[in-house]
Design a protein around this motif. Structure first.
Motif, PDB file in Angstrom:
ATOM      1  N   VAL A 170       0.995  -0.867   0.186  1.00  0.00           N
ATOM      2  CA  VAL A 170      -0.107   0.044   0.361  1.00  0.00           C
ATOM      3  C   VAL A 170       0.709   0.844  -0.139  1.00  0.00           C
ATOM      4  CG1 VAL A 170      -1.387   1.372   1.369  1.00  0.00           C
ATOM      5  CG2 VAL A 170      -1.956  -1.014   1.035  1.00  0.00           C
ATOM      6  N   ASP A 209       2.470   1.749  -4.024  1.00  0.00           N
ATOM      7  CA  ASP A 209       1.694   2.072  -4.737  1.00  0.00           C
ATOM      8  C   ASP A 209       1.020   3.621  -4.237  1.00  0.00           C
ATOM      9  OD1 ASP A 209       1.527  -0.559  -5.476  1.00  0.00           O
ATOM     10  OD2 ASP A 209      -0.540  -0.924  -4.865  1.00  0.00           O
ATOM     11  N   ARG A 220     -14.706   0.021  -6.402  1.00  0.00           N
ATOM     12  CA  ARG A 220     -12.646   0.903  -6.293  1.00  0.00           C
ATOM     13  C   ARG A 220     -13.234   2.029  -6.187  1.00  0.00           C
ATOM     14  NH1 ARG A 220      -8.692  -1.008 -10.425  1.00  0.00           N
ATOM     15  NH2 ARG A 220      -7.245  -0.250  -8.856  1.00  0.00           N
ATOM     16  N   GLU A 235     -11.301   3.689  -3.352  1.00  0.00           N
ATOM     17  CA  GLU A 235      -9.809   3.554  -2.948  1.00  0.00           C
ATOM     18  C   GLU A 235      -9.059   5.345  -3.491  1.00  0.00           C
ATOM     19  OE1 GLU A 235      -7.918   0.595  -5.681  1.00  0.00           O
ATOM     20  OE2 GLU A 235      -9.689  -1.072  -4.712  1.00  0.00           O
ATOM     21  N   ARG A 236      -7.670   5.662  -2.241  1.00  0.00           N
ATOM     22  CA  ARG A 236      -7.263   6.446  -3.160  1.00  0.00           C
ATOM     23  C   ARG A 236      -6.486   6.659  -4.391  1.00  0.00           C
ATOM     24  NH1 ARG A 236      -3.272   5.595   2.080  1.00  0.00           N
ATOM     25  NH2 ARG A 236      -3.424   3.824   0.896  1.00  0.00           N
ATOM     26  N   TYR A 269      -8.481   6.397  -7.258  1.00  0.00           N
ATOM     27  CA  TYR A 269      -8.691   5.654  -7.921  1.00  0.00           C
ATOM     28  C   TYR A 269     -10.601   6.995  -8.647  1.00  0.00           C
ATOM     29  CZ  TYR A 269     -11.737   3.038 -10.357  1.00  0.00           C
ATOM     30  OH  TYR A 269     -12.127   1.893 -11.429  1.00  0.00           O
ATOM     31  N   ALA A 311     -11.584   8.583  -1.002  1.00  0.00           N
ATOM     32  CA  ALA A 311     -11.016   8.120   0.425  1.00  0.00           C
ATOM     33  C   ALA A 311     -11.343   8.488   1.740  1.00  0.00           C
ATOM     34  CB  ALA A 311      -9.806   7.785  -0.115  1.00  0.00           C
TER      35      ALA A 311
END
Length: 428
Positions: free
Chosen positions: A156, A159, A326, A329-330, A332, A350
């Motif tokens: 994580v 990413d 999704r 998600e950060r 996204y 997020a």
């Protein structure tokens, strides 16, 4: 006399049988007590003094093997990981490493991916680090650390760093190119004005990205309940609308508010305002011109105390089923091109997710492509406010945000049956 002698003989024989049975029972009891257990498969007497105590307090999974590769001692964590089965070490690479260490006395270490107990799927693999060392002259000690969670956190982090680098690089690179263009067009006032305007857009985007990174870091690291207080939902809604008033007015979007009045949630006011503001801002940004965005609140019963449900509904482009999994998600983005146009950073949802979770609530989404979306924020109600509201009359009128579309029936917000906070506000 013959009768008495016979009775005495029978009594002696019975006593002898009783004694034999008692002796056999005693021996059997000793044998049962000497049987190996989960914590001691042989006898603790073979372990050096103090080793058993040390192994019992280690966080690592511990296994002690004798010269025949039999398990002398194993912690409960070793059984939970599936390292020991049937009195034997079940992981062949670890067993081979233990034999090598017993032969030459060298300490060895290895990292392995093990299938979770009861599954054979690669996706359920456990990442472990095993370390083997000699223990005395005949025994070998195996210590195993579960690295699965550490590996996940590291992935994580990588990413996140990669995404941040990419997101920062885009506006910084654009600013660099635009500044060169301004220098080259120094004798063309019209071009300078055009390039300067684009520089301002990129600078604003960069500022927003940095601010949202700071906000995300804050909600992840801080405990919002340290500064918790009862927060009026009416005020949160008004602040969120105020934040998006200009964008909504530019697109001629109607902002409608409604639901139960005078509700209170328990938490950090700043974080709650940011979360609801992000939901409303997304609804405005992803809605076509001359449509409607509705914000409504209600109280719903729940185990352990009532919850406050705040729903933000739009008539935008909607979200596909694969994207709905999704969107929190950060970084996204459902539509990257549209996000660039609206200045979106991909961090807003997020932040909403982390704020909801840290306040003991959740955020959910309903959406259909071409029909719009409804994001619902559920938060614990402030106890004092709940007790006060329950003593009031519970006569409510139906709230309707308007006929959005004939195909929109069944949206979550349309089930609200409560009195309006205020009349719908139409922005010019």
């Amino acid at each position: 006399m013959n009768v008495n002698a016979a009775i005495a003989a029978v009594a002696a024989l019975a006593g002898l049988c009783t004694g034999v049975i008692a002796m056999l029972a005693f021996r059997w009891s000793e044998r049962e007590q000497a049987k190996p257990t989960r914590s001691s498969l042989h006898t603790d007497a073979v372990l050096p003094p103090g080793v058993d105590t040390v192994l019992s307090v280690l966080r690592s999974s511990a296994v002690v093997l004798d010269e025949a590769d039999a398990v002398v001692k194993a912690s409960s964590a070793a059984y939970a990981l599936g390292l020991v089965r049937g009195g034997k070490l079940a992981v062949e690479p670890m067993l081979a490493m233990a034999r090598d260490t017993r032969r030459d006395g060298e300490i060895r270490q290895i990292e392995l991916d093990l299938a979770r107990r009861g599954t054979g799927r690669g996706g359920d693999a456990l990442a472990v680090s095993a370390r083997v060392a000699p223990l005395g002259s005949r025994l070998v000690l195996l210590l195993v650390e579960d690295l699965t969670e550490a590996r996940r956190i590291e992935a994580v982090r990588r990413d996140f760093v990669a995404n941040v680098s990419h997101e920062l690089k885009t506006p910084v690179g654009a600013l660099s190119l635009l500044s060169e263009a301004v220098m080259d067009a120094s004798d063309d006032p019209e071009a300078v004005t055009r390039f300067a305007g684009r520089m301002q857009v990129e600078a604003t985007r960069l500022t927003s990205l940095v601010q949202e990174l700071i906000d995300l870091s804050r909600v992840q690291n801080d405990d919002p309940l340290e500064d918790a207080e009862p927060v009026r939902v009416d005020e949160l809604v008004a602040e969120a609308i105020d934040r998006c008033r200009h964008q909504a007015g530019t697109k001629q979007i109607t902002m409608a508010t409604g639901g139960t009045a005078d509700l209170h949630v328990w938490g950090n006011r700043g974080q709650l305002a940011a979360a609801l503001g992000n939901l409303v801002e997304n609804a405005v940004n992803y809605s076509p011109a001359r449509t409607r965005v509705g914000i409504a609140a209600r109280r719903i019963p729940a185990t352990g105390g009532d919850l406050i449900e705040i729903a933000v509904t739009d008539q935008g482009i909607g979200i596909s089923e694969k994207d709905r999994e999704r969107i929190f998600e950060r970084f996204y983005r459902v539509d990257p091109a549209r996000s660039r146009q609206t200045g979106g950073t991909g961090l807003g949802l997020a932040i909403v997710k982390h704020v909801a979770a840290s306040h003991g609530g959740e955020v959910t989404v309903w959406s259909a492509e071409g029909q719009g979306s409804t994001f619902t924020l559920r938060l614990p109600e402030a106890g004092a406010a709940r007790d006060r509201d329950r003593s009031r009359s519970e006569t409510h009128e139906s709230y309707d945000t308007g006929d959005l579309d004939g195909e929109d029936q069944g949206r979550p917000y349309e089930t609200f049956t409560n009195e309006p906070l205020s009349a719908p506000e139409v922005l010019p």
